[in-house]
Design a protein around this motif. Structure first.
Motif, mmCIF file in Angstrom:
data_model
loop_
_atom_site.group_PDB
_atom_site.id
_atom_site.type_symbol
_atom_site.label_atom_id
_atom_site.label_comp_id
_atom_site.label_asym_id
_atom_site.label_seq_id
_atom_site.Cartn_x
_atom_site.Cartn_y
_atom_site.Cartn_z
ATOM 1 N N ASP A 1 24.624 -4.607 21.833
ATOM 2 C CA ASP A 1 23.685 -5.636 21.395
ATOM 3 C C ASP A 1 22.972 -6.155 22.629
ATOM 4 O OD1 ASP A 1 22.288 -7.391 19.823
ATOM 5 O OD2 ASP A 1 23.958 -8.773 19.475
ATOM 6 N N LEU A 2 21.870 -6.849 22.434
ATOM 7 C CA LEU A 2 21.150 -7.454 23.551
ATOM 8 C C LEU A 2 20.728 -8.868 23.178
ATOM 9 C CD1 LEU A 2 18.765 -4.735 25.076
ATOM 10 C CD2 LEU A 2 20.924 -5.577 25.978
ATOM 11 N N GLN A 3 20.912 -9.784 24.119
ATOM 12 C CA GLN A 3 20.408 -11.141 23.976
ATOM 13 C C GLN A 3 19.621 -11.497 25.228
ATOM 14 O OE1 GLN A 3 23.322 -14.156 23.197
ATOM 15 N NE2 GLN A 3 24.007 -13.231 21.267
ATOM 16 N N PRO A 4 18.429 -12.080 25.061
ATOM 17 C CA PRO A 4 17.689 -12.528 26.250
ATOM 18 C C PRO A 4 18.385 -13.734 26.878
ATOM 19 C CG PRO A 4 16.563 -13.194 24.246
ATOM 20 C CD PRO A 4 17.688 -12.308 23.808
ATOM 21 N N LEU A 5 18.564 -13.692 28.169
ATOM 22 C CA LEU A 5 19.230 -14.781 28.875
ATOM 23 C C LEU A 5 18.273 -15.946 29.041
ATOM 24 C CD1 LEU A 5 21.850 -15.565 30.450
ATOM 25 C CD2 LEU A 5 20.696 -14.730 32.515
ATOM 26 N N ASN A 6 18.689 -17.142 28.615
ATOM 27 C CA ASN A 6 17.860 -18.332 28.815
ATOM 28 C C ASN A 6 18.753 -19.557 28.971
ATOM 29 O OD1 ASN A 6 17.939 -19.968 26.137
ATOM 30 N ND2 ASN A 6 17.625 -17.842 25.471
ATOM 31 N N ARG A 7 18.238 -20.544 29.665
ATOM 32 C CA ARG A 7 19.041 -21.710 30.027
ATOM 33 C C ARG A 7 19.415 -22.565 28.829
ATOM 34 N NH1 ARG A 7 15.574 -26.059 30.133
ATOM 35 N NH2 ARG A 7 13.341 -25.601 30.340
ATOM 36 N N ASN A 8 18.594 -22.566 27.756
ATOM 37 C CA ASN A 8 18.902 -23.391 26.596
ATOM 38 C C ASN A 8 20.154 -22.910 25.866
ATOM 39 O OD1 ASN A 8 16.650 -25.098 26.957
ATOM 40 N ND2 ASN A 8 15.315 -23.649 25.886
ATOM 41 N N ALA A 9 20.246 -21.593 25.688
ATOM 42 C CA ALA A 9 21.382 -21.035 24.959
ATOM 43 C C ALA A 9 22.567 -20.733 25.855
ATOM 44 C CB ALA A 9 20.950 -19.765 24.213
ATOM 45 N N HIS A 10 22.317 -20.496 27.148
ATOM 46 C CA HIS A 10 23.378 -19.992 28.023
ATOM 47 C C HIS A 10 23.535 -20.839 29.285
ATOM 48 C CE1 HIS A 10 21.495 -16.396 25.929
ATOM 49 N NE2 HIS A 10 22.668 -16.516 25.358
ATOM 50 N N GLY A 11 23.167 -22.103 29.186
ATOM 51 C CA GLY A 11 23.219 -22.977 30.358
ATOM 52 C C GLY A 11 24.605 -23.123 30.950
ATOM 53 N N ASN A 12 25.652 -22.970 30.136
ATOM 54 C CA ASN A 12 27.028 -23.127 30.620
ATOM 55 C C ASN A 12 27.720 -21.780 30.850
ATOM 56 O OD1 ASN A 12 26.902 -25.971 30.470
ATOM 57 N ND2 ASN A 12 27.392 -25.910 28.280
ATOM 58 N N TYR A 13 26.980 -20.701 30.755
ATOM 59 C CA TYR A 13 27.591 -19.376 30.872
ATOM 60 C C TYR A 13 27.861 -19.022 32.326
ATOM 61 C CZ TYR A 13 27.153 -17.838 26.002
ATOM 62 O OH TYR A 13 27.304 -17.685 24.654
ATOM 63 N N LYS A 14 28.883 -18.186 32.489
ATOM 64 C CA LYS A 14 29.218 -17.636 33.800
ATOM 65 C C LYS A 14 29.309 -16.114 33.695
ATOM 66 C CE LYS A 14 31.849 -21.653 35.449
ATOM 67 N NZ LYS A 14 33.170 -22.129 35.951
ATOM 68 N N VAL A 15 29.202 -15.458 34.825
ATOM 69 C CA VAL A 15 29.385 -14.016 34.881
ATOM 70 C C VAL A 15 30.629 -13.737 35.716
ATOM 71 C CG1 VAL A 15 27.827 -13.801 36.880
ATOM 72 C CG2 VAL A 15 28.340 -11.787 35.469
ATOM 73 N N ARG A 16 31.457 -12.824 35.224
ATOM 74 C CA ARG A 16 32.681 -12.463 35.934
ATOM 75 C C ARG A 16 32.831 -10.952 35.953
ATOM 76 N NH1 ARG A 16 37.282 -14.314 31.448
ATOM 77 N NH2 ARG A 16 36.749 -12.743 29.874
ATOM 78 N N ARG A 17 33.747 -10.492 36.747
ATOM 79 C CA ARG A 17 33.995 -9.059 36.864
ATOM 80 C C ARG A 17 34.539 -8.522 35.546
ATOM 81 N NH1 ARG A 17 34.535 -5.845 41.305
ATOM 82 N NH2 ARG A 17 35.691 -3.895 41.043
ATOM 83 N N MET A 18 33.994 -7.386 35.096
ATOM 84 C CA MET A 18 34.459 -6.799 33.853
ATOM 85 C C MET A 18 35.860 -6.236 34.021
ATOM 86 S SD MET A 18 31.215 -4.841 32.129
ATOM 87 C CE MET A 18 32.286 -4.352 30.766
ATOM 88 N N SER A 19 36.690 -6.411 32.993
ATOM 89 C CA SER A 19 38.037 -5.864 33.024
ATOM 90 C C SER A 19 38.068 -4.404 32.584
ATOM 91 C CB SER A 19 38.959 -6.690 32.121
ATOM 92 O OG SER A 19 38.486 -6.685 30.775
ATOM 93 N N GLY A 20 36.952 -3.921 32.053
ATOM 94 C CA GLY A 20 36.875 -2.533 31.592
ATOM 95 C C GLY A 20 35.937 -2.439 30.404
ATOM 96 N N HIS A 21 35.492 -1.234 30.135
ATOM 97 C CA HIS A 21 34.602 -0.990 29.005
ATOM 98 C C HIS A 21 35.034 0.316 28.362
ATOM 99 C CE1 HIS A 21 31.290 -0.408 26.389
ATOM 100 N NE2 HIS A 21 30.473 -1.264 26.979
ATOM 101 N N PRO A 22 35.795 0.240 27.255
ATOM 102 C CA PRO A 22 36.341 1.458 26.650
ATOM 103 C C PRO A 22 35.299 2.519 26.345
ATOM 104 C CG PRO A 22 37.330 -0.491 25.666
ATOM 105 C CD PRO A 22 36.219 -0.968 26.542
ATOM 106 N N GLN A 23 34.069 2.111 26.029
ATOM 107 C CA GLN A 23 33.048 3.094 25.683
ATOM 108 C C GLN A 23 32.707 4.002 26.866
ATOM 109 O OE1 GLN A 23 29.717 1.314 23.694
ATOM 110 N NE2 GLN A 23 28.604 3.222 23.495
#
Length: 262
Positions: A15-37
């Motif tokens: 899926d894709l979501q456009p990043l914007n401060r209104n919806a994601h103002g409290n979001y953080k980015v962290r290291r991925m633990s893995g991606h089974p795909q």
């Protein structure tokens, strides 16, 4: 930024979501633990900027069809990746990680077909972006943080490399150098070779016979070292085959032609 996601999704993105401060103002980015795909993905796109280093680790071939793209083969059969385990963890820390994978879960996407504007988006199904206690903040008040700016810059660089890659592929097609690929691997003790098809490669005979203006044009455009990197990388197919055999994901000992789909 626009609020709707594109209809078609790139490889690995759910899926894709456009990043914007209104919806994601409290979001953080962290290291991925893995991606089974990833563990079930045998071919990953690479750009021409990566050929020199990627060819040391993976065979670089070109996808089938009228609009081929360079791909790094991480496995020779669908649903097989010899460099990632089933949980999507990299099994060898020193192997080169293509920029396509390092970019995930972010991407620059055109959200409206009538606009050339690209928006920074992310895959919300990934465990790397969200309202976590740990990680780097994506926004500081109304402004993107240094982490967000670094992500955006990396995605922009990837898009620029993608444009150079498209130009290289156009050069290959116009030069008539692409042909349907076929690689035969004859393991010791096996009567018949295993045949891999379903991709494209440079026709070495046509390449050797290039002269004059055609060869000079490829040299001036920087295509020659890229072609050599591709051709040199084909020998790594045997190494990937050996990795599959060692991991128990190789072909049966009874000869069955295999196809590399991309």
């Amino acid at each position: 930024m626009a609020s709707q996601a594109p209809n078609s999704l790139p490889l690995l993105y759910n899926d894709l979501q456009p990043l914007n401060r209104n919806a994601h103002g409290n979001y953080k980015v962290r290291r991925m633990s893995g991606h089974p795909q990833i563990g079930k993905t045998h071919a990953v796109p690479v750009t021409v900027d990566e050929f020199a280093i990627a060819q040391r680790h993976f065979p670089i071939v070109f996808s089938a069809g009228d609009q081929p793209v360079p791909i790094a083969l991480m496995g020779l059969h669908e649903d097989t990746n010899t460099f990632f385990d089933e949980s999507g963890q990299l099994t060898e820390p020193n192997v080169y990680l293509p920029a396509y994978l390092r970019r995930y879960p972010f991407v620059l996407a055109r959200l409206r077909p009538d606009s050339d504007e690209l928006s920074l988006c992310f895959d919300p199904s990934a465990d790397a972006v969200g309202e976590f206690d740990e990680g780097e903040a994506l926004f500081d008040g109304d402004q993107p943080t240094e982490a967000t700016n670094a992500i955006l810059k990396f995605c922009e660089q990837f898009e620029e490399a993608g444009q150079r890659t498209q130009a290289f592929m156009t050069e290959l097609k116009e030069s008539g150098l692409l042909m349907d690929g076929e690689v035969a691997i004859q393991p010791e003790g096996v009567e018949q070779p295993f045949i891999y098809r379903g991709f494209q490669m440079v026709d070495e005979e046509k390449f050797r016979n290039l002269t004059g203006d055609k060869l000079r044009k490829l040299n001036q455009n920087g295509a020659l070292p890229l072609i050599f990197s591709h051709l040199f990388s084909l020998s790594v197919i045997r190494e990937v085959f050996g990795r599959q055999v060692a991991q128990g994901t190789g072909p049966n000992r009874v000869q069955q032609p295999a196809t590399v789909e991309a």
